[in-house]
Scaffold this active site. Sequence first.
Site, PDB file in Angstrom:
ATOM      1  N   HIS A 132       0.839  -1.196   0.000  1.00  0.00           N
ATOM      2  CA  HIS A 132       0.000   0.000   0.000  1.00  0.00           C
ATOM      3  C   HIS A 132       0.873   1.244   0.000  1.00  0.00           C
ATOM      4  CE1 HIS A 132       0.642   0.808   4.299  1.00  0.00           C
ATOM      5  NE2 HIS A 132       0.250  -0.421   4.585  1.00  0.00           N
ATOM      6  N   CYS A 160       3.404  -4.108   6.777  1.00  0.00           N
ATOM      7  CA  CYS A 160       3.080  -4.077   5.351  1.00  0.00           C
ATOM      8  C   CYS A 160       4.250  -3.527   4.538  1.00  0.00           C
ATOM      9  CB  CYS A 160       1.849  -3.207   5.128  1.00  0.00           C
ATOM     10  SG  CYS A 160       0.347  -3.959   5.795  1.00  0.00           S
TER      11      CYS A 160
END
Length: 185
Positions: A132, A160
């Site tokens: 992301h 992430c």
Amino acid sequence: PTGIPEPLDTPPSTPFSTPTPSPSPTPSSSPSLSPSPTPVPTPTPQRKPVKLDYPYCMVVDRGKQVVTVYTVGETGAYDVVVRQMICSTDQYDRKPPNGIYKMDGERKRWLTTLLGSYAQYATRISGTILFHSIPYVKKSPDKLDAKEYPLLGTNASAGCIRLVCEDAKWIYENVPNGTPVMFTT
């Protein structure tokens, strides 16, 4: 028979009468030419079609903080670089372990992160690990968390893979579910 005509050993007979030769000077003997073999061309190797289950393979290099996207080259291996992206991986060095994961591909245009910030173009790799954008303070494209941008290229995320928005969007729009993602250090 190869389909290539063979030289004849004797000339073909003719249906016409052969004229009588008139006297002429004695001919000098000329060397007879032996037939030379006709070269056979070497076939051009044909490219073997490669079965592409996935157009890409991705490598997340935590040591270099770079994501590299490969596609299949002439050798049939994922050896042609399509794109390289600076990233930030897990600051706690805890997830995921090195190995190959199949991207499950769940996608969210906006994601609320574990730390209460927002991210754009989230694409799930596996479990709680996603690609992301870097964080935003509000769910608005003009509210990028400015202090997070200079952390790209370092271990700065909660797990992430953070990317610049353009790269996160490219993955979101182009990389299909099931794509192999390899994590390495």
